[in-house]
Design a protein around this motif. Structure first.
Motif: not given
Length: 349
Positions: A79-98
């Motif tokens: 369904s896509g890519v998710r980038i999660l912080t150590r606390g479980g917050h979704d920061w996908t939009e904050r790291f667009p290049a990654i």
């Protein structure tokens, strides 16, 4: 008299010239399930490294550079890519290049463990630069400079591989992520050296330290001793209790007042007055001024021109040692930890 062998109803083999054929195969029913795959975890608590004063010895330990940034889990799903912080917050939009680079990796499903960093001119990870690229604590900026240094693989093409030994997980990761170059996802390489030599070289290059990992260990969430961290200089999180005002300093901050955790309470551990620049001091002052209280949350002793705040902000502080009465020595401010990073406040015994 022996009876002749009975004729079989069907010969085992047909005529010598006739080709042998199996019976016609039935077409597979599309509704029939495939071999079961491991369900992909929605989130995995990270494996954390225990602090040790010296590197361990023996061939069972693998060594890497210790990166100074934000711990992230990268989930690659149909369904896509998710980038999660150590606390479980979704920061996908904050790291667009990654996130964009993750979509190009040659894998259908995977979970990578790594650290988001921003490098300085000498190629060292710089926590302060990462913070600035994200707009400071609580900021909403996106960071196109951040690079994910990937150091473990927890799920791969439909299989949960956390119980596989580190050496095998690393082998799969090395086939998935490039070791060098300018890409936004890079491999955190194992370095062929004994721990003491690598630590000495890391410290000579002003790196934060090294990580040691047991080669035969599974991936276990928590701080259980499978991974160890050995630092060149101490760097930990401390709760901000307030600051002493100064007209001659950036942001009017003469010195931060800091606390560590002791059991269920906070205790004052001294102040830090260096490490600020104009931008970081202004951002910090803006955050502190939202939390002003009339009395200190813990006893800080008599302080002149002090402003006290609720102990909700966690500062990353680099320091050399402790005084005999439990105060930080030669401390320097590195930046504010974001709440999503779940940085722990240092515990004193």
């Amino acid at each position: 008299m022996t009876k002749p062998p009975r004729k079989t109803s069907k010969p085992l083999l047909g005529e010598a010239e006739a080709p042998l054929r199996s019976r016609p195969r039935r077409r597979r029913n599309p509704a029939q399930p495939n071999l079961p795959l491991d369900p992909m975890p929605d989130r995995i608590d990270p494996c954390l490294a225990l602090l040790r004063p010296k590197p361990p010895k023996g061939p069972q330990w693998a060594f890497e550079v210790k990166w100074d940034g934000y711990r992230l889990a990268l989930h690659i799903e149909p369904s896509g890519v998710r980038i999660l912080t150590r606390g479980g917050h979704d920061w996908t939009e904050r790291f667009p290049a990654i996130a964009a680079e993750a979509r190009r990796l040659p894998v259908a499903t995977a979970i990578l463990d790594g650290e988001a960093v921003v490098f300085d001119e000498r190629g060292r990870s710089d926590f302060g630069r990462l913070q600035q690229s994200l707009g400071g604590r609580g900021g909403k900026r996106t960071s196109r400079e951040a690079v994910l240094m990937a150091f473990d693989l927890l799920y791969f093409d439909g299989r949960d591989i956390r119980q596989t030994e580190l050496t095998s997980r690393r082998h799969l990761l090395e086939g998935l992520v490039p070791a060098a170059g300018e890409k936004a996802i890079r491999l955190s390489e194992e370095i062929e050296a004994d721990g003491e030599t690598l630590l000495r070289i890391a410290c000579e290059h002003d790196l934060e330290g090294i990580i040691a990992k047991r080669r035969d260990s599974p991936y276990r969430s928590g701080r259980l001793g499978d991974w160890l961290k050995i630092k060149c200089t101490q760097s930990d999180g401390f709760a901000i209790m307030g600051y002493e005002k100064s007209t001659a300093s950036f942001g009017g901050i003469g010195r931060l007042l800091l606390a560590a955790r002791k059991g269920d309470e906070l205790v004052y551990v001294g102040g830090v007055g260096t490490g600020f620049n104009e931008r970081s001091a202004a951002e910090l002052r803006e955050q502190m001024d939202k939390l002003i209280i009339s009395k200190p949350a813990v006893d800080t002793g008599r302080k002149r021109n002090a402003v006290f705040v609720r102990p909700e902000l966690v500062a990353e502080i680099e320091y050399r040692a402790w005084t005999h009465d439990g105060k930080l020595r030669h401390g320097s401010y590195k930046g504010l930890r974001d709440a999503a990073d779940e940085a722990a406040v240092y515990e004193v015994s």
